[in-house]
Design an enzyme around this catalytic site. Structure first.
Site, PDB file in Angstrom:
ATOM      1  N   ARG A 118     -17.690  -6.539  -2.565  1.00  0.00           N
ATOM      2  CA  ARG A 118     -18.793  -5.807  -1.954  1.00  0.00           C
ATOM      3  C   ARG A 118     -19.479  -4.906  -2.978  1.00  0.00           C
ATOM      4  O   ARG A 118     -18.843  -4.400  -3.889  1.00  0.00           O
ATOM      5  CB  ARG A 118     -18.213  -4.951  -0.812  1.00  0.00           C
ATOM      6  CG  ARG A 118     -19.191  -4.658   0.296  1.00  0.00           C
ATOM      7  CD  ARG A 118     -18.462  -4.346   1.576  1.00  0.00           C
ATOM      8  NE  ARG A 118     -17.731  -3.087   1.514  1.00  0.00           N
ATOM      9  CZ  ARG A 118     -18.006  -2.039   2.283  1.00  0.00           C
ATOM     10  NH1 ARG A 118     -19.002  -2.077   3.125  1.00  0.00           N
ATOM     11  NH2 ARG A 118     -17.272  -0.948   2.218  1.00  0.00           N
ATOM     12  N   LYS A 183      -4.227  -3.238   0.942  1.00  0.00           N
ATOM     13  CA  LYS A 183      -5.223  -4.314   1.016  1.00  0.00           C
ATOM     14  C   LYS A 183      -4.618  -5.657   0.635  1.00  0.00           C
ATOM     15  O   LYS A 183      -4.064  -5.816  -0.440  1.00  0.00           O
ATOM     16  CB  LYS A 183      -6.391  -3.992   0.087  1.00  0.00           C
ATOM     17  CG  LYS A 183      -7.499  -5.037   0.122  1.00  0.00           C
ATOM     18  CD  LYS A 183      -8.739  -4.532  -0.568  1.00  0.00           C
ATOM     19  CE  LYS A 183      -9.798  -5.617  -0.663  1.00  0.00           C
ATOM     20  NZ  LYS A 183     -11.102  -5.102  -1.040  1.00  0.00           N
ATOM     21  N   ARG A 317     -11.066   4.795   4.605  1.00  0.00           N
ATOM     22  CA  ARG A 317      -9.716   4.991   4.056  1.00  0.00           C
ATOM     23  C   ARG A 317      -8.877   5.791   5.047  1.00  0.00           C
ATOM     24  O   ARG A 317      -9.405   6.528   5.874  1.00  0.00           O
ATOM     25  CB  ARG A 317      -9.763   5.769   2.731  1.00  0.00           C
ATOM     26  CG  ARG A 317     -10.498   5.064   1.589  1.00  0.00           C
ATOM     27  CD  ARG A 317      -9.656   3.951   0.970  1.00  0.00           C
ATOM     28  NE  ARG A 317     -10.298   3.369  -0.188  1.00  0.00           N
ATOM     29  CZ  ARG A 317     -11.192   2.398  -0.166  1.00  0.00           C
ATOM     30  NH1 ARG A 317     -11.570   1.886   0.989  1.00  0.00           N
ATOM     31  NH2 ARG A 317     -11.702   1.910  -1.280  1.00  0.00           N
TER      32      ARG A 317
END
Length: 321
Positions: A118, A183, A317
Protein backbone atom coordinates in the site's frame (compact mmCIF):
# COMPACT_ATOMS: atom_id res chain seq x y z
CA UNK A 1 15.86 -9.53 -19.32
CA UNK A 2 18.36 -11.61 -17.36
CA UNK A 3 18.36 -15.33 -18.17
CA UNK A 4 17.42 -17.16 -14.97
CA UNK A 5 17.45 -20.69 -16.42
CA UNK A 6 20.51 -21.89 -14.48
CA UNK A 7 19.61 -20.45 -11.05
CA UNK A 8 16.13 -21.98 -11.44
CA UNK A 9 17.59 -25.41 -12.27
CA UNK A 10 19.91 -24.98 -9.30
CA UNK A 11 17.10 -24.19 -6.86
CA UNK A 12 15.15 -27.22 -8.16
CA UNK A 13 18.17 -29.43 -7.31
CA UNK A 14 18.63 -27.84 -3.87
CA UNK A 15 14.90 -27.82 -3.04
CA UNK A 16 15.09 -31.20 -1.24
CA UNK A 17 17.16 -29.62 1.56
CA UNK A 18 20.01 -32.18 1.19
CA UNK A 19 23.70 -31.31 0.72
CA UNK A 20 24.93 -31.15 -2.88
CA UNK A 21 28.63 -30.75 -3.66
CA UNK A 22 29.75 -28.05 -6.10
CA UNK A 23 31.25 -30.82 -8.20
CA UNK A 24 27.97 -32.76 -8.36
CA UNK A 25 25.99 -29.64 -9.24
CA UNK A 26 28.58 -28.66 -11.85
CA UNK A 27 28.36 -32.08 -13.50
CA UNK A 28 24.56 -32.04 -13.53
CA UNK A 29 24.40 -28.54 -14.99
CA UNK A 30 27.47 -28.87 -17.23
CA UNK A 31 29.58 -26.07 -15.75
CA UNK A 32 32.52 -25.35 -13.45
CA UNK A 33 32.32 -25.07 -9.67
CA UNK A 34 33.19 -21.38 -9.98
CA UNK A 35 30.20 -20.88 -12.29
CA UNK A 36 27.97 -22.73 -9.80
CA UNK A 37 29.18 -20.39 -7.07
CA UNK A 38 28.16 -17.38 -9.17
CA UNK A 39 24.64 -18.76 -9.61
CA UNK A 40 24.42 -19.56 -5.88
CA UNK A 41 25.01 -15.83 -5.33
CA UNK A 42 21.99 -15.09 -7.55
CA UNK A 43 19.88 -17.32 -5.30
CA UNK A 44 21.13 -15.40 -2.26
CA UNK A 45 20.20 -12.15 -4.00
CA UNK A 46 16.69 -13.59 -4.34
CA UNK A 47 16.50 -13.99 -0.56
CA UNK A 48 17.28 -17.74 -0.49
CA UNK A 49 19.46 -18.86 2.43
CA UNK A 50 22.06 -21.17 0.90
CA UNK A 51 24.50 -22.71 3.36
CA UNK A 52 28.03 -23.63 2.27
CA UNK A 53 29.80 -26.29 4.34
CA UNK A 54 33.39 -27.19 3.36
CA UNK A 55 33.64 -30.83 2.32
CA UNK A 56 29.83 -31.22 2.06
CA UNK A 57 28.72 -28.57 -0.41
CA UNK A 58 25.62 -26.43 -0.60
CA UNK A 59 22.26 -26.87 1.10
CA UNK A 60 19.10 -24.97 2.01
CA UNK A 61 18.18 -24.76 5.72
CA UNK A 62 15.14 -26.93 4.94
CA UNK A 63 13.35 -28.30 1.87
CA UNK A 64 11.23 -25.82 -0.08
CA UNK A 65 8.15 -26.61 -2.10
CA UNK A 66 8.27 -25.01 -5.53
CA UNK A 67 5.16 -23.81 -7.33
CA UNK A 68 3.82 -26.29 -9.86
CA UNK A 69 1.61 -24.87 -12.63
CA UNK A 70 0.21 -28.30 -13.52
CA UNK A 71 -0.87 -29.00 -9.93
CA UNK A 72 -2.46 -25.57 -9.55
CA UNK A 73 -4.32 -25.62 -12.88
CA UNK A 74 -5.46 -29.19 -12.23
CA UNK A 75 -7.48 -27.93 -9.24
CA UNK A 76 -9.23 -25.15 -11.20
CA UNK A 77 -12.06 -25.06 -13.76
CA UNK A 78 -10.31 -23.05 -16.42
CA UNK A 79 -9.34 -19.40 -16.51
CA UNK A 80 -5.78 -18.31 -17.11
CA UNK A 81 -3.13 -18.57 -14.37
CA UNK A 82 0.46 -17.57 -15.10
CA UNK A 83 2.92 -19.30 -12.75
CA UNK A 84 6.19 -17.40 -12.96
CA UNK A 85 9.48 -17.94 -11.17
CA UNK A 86 10.91 -14.41 -11.18
CA UNK A 87 9.04 -11.20 -11.87
CA UNK A 88 9.07 -7.48 -10.99
CA UNK A 89 5.66 -7.68 -9.33
CA UNK A 90 2.62 -9.88 -9.91
CA UNK A 91 0.34 -6.82 -9.92
CA UNK A 92 2.53 -5.07 -12.50
CA UNK A 93 2.54 -8.20 -14.69
CA UNK A 94 -1.27 -8.06 -14.90
CA UNK A 95 -1.43 -4.26 -15.22
CA UNK A 96 0.91 -4.48 -18.23
CA UNK A 97 -1.47 -6.95 -19.92
CA UNK A 98 -4.77 -5.43 -18.83
CA UNK A 99 -6.15 -5.19 -22.39
CA UNK A 100 -6.03 -8.95 -22.94
CA UNK A 101 -7.23 -10.22 -19.54
CA UNK A 102 -10.56 -11.73 -18.52
CA UNK A 103 -12.03 -11.39 -15.04
CA UNK A 104 -10.49 -14.03 -12.77
CA UNK A 105 -7.19 -14.33 -14.67
CA UNK A 106 -4.37 -14.64 -12.16
CA UNK A 107 -0.62 -14.63 -11.77
CA UNK A 108 1.57 -16.27 -9.09
CA UNK A 109 5.31 -15.87 -8.60
CA UNK A 110 8.14 -17.44 -6.61
CA UNK A 111 10.01 -14.15 -6.29
CA UNK A 112 9.19 -10.47 -6.85
CA UNK A 113 12.09 -8.14 -7.57
CA UNK A 114 9.92 -5.08 -7.02
CA UNK A 115 6.98 -6.27 -4.94
CA UNK A 116 4.89 -3.41 -3.63
CA UNK A 117 2.41 -2.78 -0.87
CA UNK A 118 0.00 0.00 0.00
CA UNK A 119 1.03 3.63 -0.66
CA UNK A 120 3.85 2.51 -2.97
CA UNK A 121 5.81 0.83 -0.20
CA UNK A 122 8.18 -1.99 -1.03
CA UNK A 123 6.87 -5.49 -0.26
CA UNK A 124 9.59 -7.89 0.88
CA UNK A 125 9.37 -10.92 -1.43
CA UNK A 126 12.07 -13.62 -1.02
CA UNK A 127 12.09 -16.59 -3.44
CA UNK A 128 9.94 -19.62 -2.62
CA UNK A 129 9.25 -18.52 0.96
CA UNK A 130 5.78 -17.02 0.65
CA UNK A 131 2.85 -16.85 -1.74
CA UNK A 132 2.55 -13.86 -4.10
CA UNK A 133 -0.69 -13.87 -6.04
CA UNK A 134 -2.53 -11.29 -8.16
CA UNK A 135 -5.90 -11.42 -9.92
CA UNK A 136 -7.63 -9.24 -12.50
CA UNK A 137 -11.30 -8.29 -12.32
CA UNK A 138 -13.41 -5.97 -14.45
CA UNK A 139 -16.09 -4.26 -12.37
CA UNK A 140 -18.77 -3.03 -14.77
CA UNK A 141 -20.34 -0.65 -12.22
CA UNK A 142 -17.18 1.46 -12.22
CA UNK A 143 -14.58 2.56 -9.63
CA UNK A 144 -17.11 3.74 -7.00
CA UNK A 145 -18.45 0.17 -6.73
CA UNK A 146 -15.03 -1.07 -5.59
CA UNK A 147 -15.40 0.45 -2.11
CA UNK A 148 -14.83 -2.24 0.50
CA UNK A 149 -13.21 -4.64 -1.97
CA UNK A 150 -9.99 -5.08 0.05
CA UNK A 151 -12.15 -6.15 3.03
CA UNK A 152 -13.82 -8.86 0.93
CA UNK A 153 -10.44 -10.14 -0.28
CA UNK A 154 -9.22 -10.29 3.33
CA UNK A 155 -12.28 -12.24 4.45
CA UNK A 156 -11.90 -14.78 1.64
CA UNK A 157 -8.18 -15.25 2.29
CA UNK A 158 -8.75 -15.69 6.04
CA UNK A 159 -11.54 -18.22 5.43
CA UNK A 160 -9.40 -20.23 3.00
CA UNK A 161 -6.44 -20.31 5.42
CA UNK A 162 -8.76 -21.37 8.25
CA UNK A 163 -10.23 -24.18 6.12
CA UNK A 164 -6.72 -25.45 5.44
CA UNK A 165 -5.81 -25.54 9.14
CA UNK A 166 -4.63 -22.02 10.05
CA UNK A 167 -7.71 -21.59 12.22
CA UNK A 168 -6.59 -18.55 14.22
CA UNK A 169 -6.10 -16.22 11.23
CA UNK A 170 -8.03 -12.96 11.52
CA UNK A 171 -8.61 -9.82 9.43
CA UNK A 172 -7.30 -6.32 10.14
CA UNK A 173 -8.87 -3.23 8.59
CA UNK A 174 -8.44 -2.35 5.81
CA UNK A 175 -6.14 -4.84 4.07
CA UNK A 176 -4.11 -7.20 6.26
CA UNK A 177 -4.41 -10.65 7.79
CA UNK A 178 -3.19 -11.15 11.34
CA UNK A 179 -2.15 -14.21 13.30
CA UNK A 180 -1.24 -13.99 16.99
CA UNK A 181 -1.56 -10.19 16.71
CA UNK A 182 1.13 -9.98 14.02
CA UNK A 183 0.93 -9.41 10.29
CA UNK A 184 0.64 -12.59 8.24
CA UNK A 185 -0.52 -11.21 4.89
CA UNK A 186 -1.17 -8.00 3.01
CA UNK A 187 -3.53 -7.01 0.21
CA UNK A 188 -3.08 -4.34 -2.45
CA UNK A 189 -5.96 -3.32 -4.73
CA UNK A 190 -4.97 -1.22 -7.77
CA UNK A 191 -7.63 0.35 -9.90
CA UNK A 192 -7.82 2.00 -13.30
CA UNK A 193 -10.93 3.41 -14.94
CA UNK A 194 -12.83 6.69 -15.12
CA UNK A 195 -16.14 7.49 -13.46
CA UNK A 196 -18.94 6.24 -15.71
CA UNK A 197 -16.64 3.58 -17.10
CA UNK A 198 -15.92 0.00 -15.99
CA UNK A 199 -13.17 -0.32 -13.38
CA UNK A 200 -10.21 -2.52 -14.23
CA UNK A 201 -9.00 -3.93 -10.94
CA UNK A 202 -5.83 -5.80 -10.05
CA UNK A 203 -5.82 -7.41 -6.62
CA UNK A 204 -2.50 -8.48 -5.12
CA UNK A 205 -1.95 -10.63 -2.05
CA UNK A 206 1.20 -11.69 -0.25
CA UNK A 207 1.08 -14.39 2.44
CA UNK A 208 4.08 -15.04 4.70
CA UNK A 209 4.58 -18.79 4.66
CA UNK A 210 8.16 -19.63 5.57
CA UNK A 211 10.43 -16.60 5.22
CA UNK A 212 13.17 -16.60 7.83
CA UNK A 213 14.04 -12.92 8.05
CA UNK A 214 13.02 -9.57 6.61
CA UNK A 215 14.66 -6.29 5.71
CA UNK A 216 13.87 -4.11 8.72
CA UNK A 217 13.79 -1.05 6.47
CA UNK A 218 10.93 -2.60 4.48
CA UNK A 219 8.77 -4.21 7.18
CA UNK A 220 7.53 -1.69 9.74
CA UNK A 221 5.33 -3.82 11.98
CA UNK A 222 5.44 -7.14 13.83
CA UNK A 223 5.18 -10.02 11.36
CA UNK A 224 4.70 -13.78 11.53
CA UNK A 225 4.84 -16.70 9.11
CA UNK A 226 2.58 -19.75 8.99
CA UNK A 227 5.65 -21.90 9.60
CA UNK A 228 6.53 -20.01 12.78
CA UNK A 229 2.99 -20.70 14.00
CA UNK A 230 3.56 -24.42 13.31
CA UNK A 231 1.34 -24.47 10.21
CA UNK A 232 2.74 -26.08 7.06
CA UNK A 233 0.44 -25.71 4.07
CA UNK A 234 0.89 -26.96 0.53
CA UNK A 235 1.57 -23.79 -1.51
CA UNK A 236 0.02 -25.21 -4.68
CA UNK A 237 -3.19 -26.25 -2.93
CA UNK A 238 -3.38 -22.87 -1.18
CA UNK A 239 -2.86 -20.98 -4.46
CA UNK A 240 -5.54 -22.98 -6.29
CA UNK A 241 -8.06 -22.66 -3.46
CA UNK A 242 -7.48 -18.90 -3.16
CA UNK A 243 -7.98 -18.41 -6.90
CA UNK A 244 -11.18 -20.48 -6.87
CA UNK A 245 -12.66 -18.74 -3.82
CA UNK A 246 -11.63 -15.24 -4.92
CA UNK A 247 -13.32 -15.73 -8.30
CA UNK A 248 -16.56 -16.80 -6.58
CA UNK A 249 -16.35 -13.95 -4.04
CA UNK A 250 -15.77 -11.32 -6.71
CA UNK A 251 -18.86 -12.50 -8.60
CA UNK A 252 -20.93 -12.18 -5.43
CA UNK A 253 -19.38 -8.78 -4.65
CA UNK A 254 -20.25 -7.58 -8.15
CA UNK A 255 -23.91 -8.52 -7.62
CA UNK A 256 -24.43 -7.63 -3.96
CA UNK A 257 -21.52 -5.45 -2.82
CA UNK A 258 -20.26 -5.61 0.75
CA UNK A 259 -23.60 -6.58 2.38
CA UNK A 260 -23.13 -10.41 2.37
CA UNK A 261 -19.70 -10.00 3.97
CA UNK A 262 -20.46 -7.75 6.95
CA UNK A 263 -21.28 -10.55 9.42
CA UNK A 264 -18.32 -12.58 8.13
CA UNK A 265 -15.99 -9.63 8.84
CA UNK A 266 -17.31 -9.29 12.39
CA UNK A 267 -16.47 -12.94 13.17
CA UNK A 268 -12.90 -12.50 11.91
CA UNK A 269 -12.07 -8.92 13.01
CA UNK A 270 -8.77 -9.00 14.94
CA UNK A 271 -9.32 -5.67 16.70
CA UNK A 272 -13.07 -5.55 17.31
CA UNK A 273 -13.85 -4.08 20.76
CA UNK A 274 -10.15 -3.52 21.47
CA UNK A 275 -8.21 -0.29 22.07
CA UNK A 276 -6.59 0.86 18.83
CA UNK A 277 -4.92 3.89 17.32
CA UNK A 278 -5.33 5.28 13.84
CA UNK A 279 -2.21 6.75 12.30
CA UNK A 280 -2.86 9.48 9.73
CA UNK A 281 0.37 11.13 8.64
CA UNK A 282 2.02 12.19 11.89
CA UNK A 283 -1.26 12.26 13.82
CA UNK A 284 -2.45 9.47 16.15
CA UNK A 285 -6.11 9.02 17.07
CA UNK A 286 -6.98 6.66 19.95
CA UNK A 287 -10.25 4.85 20.59
CA UNK A 288 -12.02 1.48 20.68
CA UNK A 289 -12.55 -0.35 17.40
CA UNK A 290 -16.22 -1.23 16.86
CA UNK A 291 -15.95 -3.07 13.56
CA UNK A 292 -17.01 -1.65 10.18
CA UNK A 293 -20.10 0.06 8.75
CA UNK A 294 -22.03 -0.86 5.57
CA UNK A 295 -19.54 1.07 3.41
CA UNK A 296 -16.55 -0.70 4.95
CA UNK A 297 -15.42 2.32 6.99
CA UNK A 298 -13.75 1.59 10.33
CA UNK A 299 -15.96 2.44 13.32
CA UNK A 300 -13.98 4.08 16.12
CA UNK A 301 -15.50 4.89 19.51
CA UNK A 302 -14.16 7.89 21.42
CA UNK A 303 -15.83 9.14 24.62
CA UNK A 304 -18.95 7.12 23.87
CA UNK A 305 -19.30 8.50 20.33
CA UNK A 306 -18.81 6.17 17.35
CA UNK A 307 -17.53 7.70 14.13
CA UNK A 308 -16.68 6.09 10.75
CA UNK A 309 -13.14 6.49 9.35
CA UNK A 310 -12.23 5.80 5.75
CA UNK A 311 -9.26 6.54 3.52
CA UNK A 312 -6.14 5.08 1.96
CA UNK A 313 -3.85 7.10 4.21
CA UNK A 314 -5.05 5.56 7.49
CA UNK A 315 -3.09 2.84 9.31
CA UNK A 316 -4.57 0.89 12.22
CA UNK A 317 -2.48 -0.41 15.13
CA UNK A 318 -3.14 -1.89 18.54
CA UNK A 319 -3.15 0.57 21.44
CA UNK A 320 -3.20 -2.05 24.20
CA UNK A 321 -0.74 -1.49 26.99
Amino acid sequence: MKDNTVPLKLIALLANGEFHSGEQLGETLGMSRAAINKHIQTLRDWGVDVFTVPGKGYSLPEPIQLLNAKQILGQLDGGSVAVLPVIDSTNQYLLDRIGELKSGDACIAEYQQAGRGRRGRKWFSPFGANLYLSMFWRLEQGPAAAIGLSLVIGIVMAEVLRKLGADKVRVKWPNDLYLQDRKLAGILVELTGKTGDAAQIVIGAGINMAMRRVEESVVNQGWITLQEAGINLDRNTLAAMLIRELRAALELFEQEGLAPYLSRWEKLDNFINRPVKLIIGDKEIFGISRGIDKQGALLLEQDGIIKPWMGGEISLRSAEK
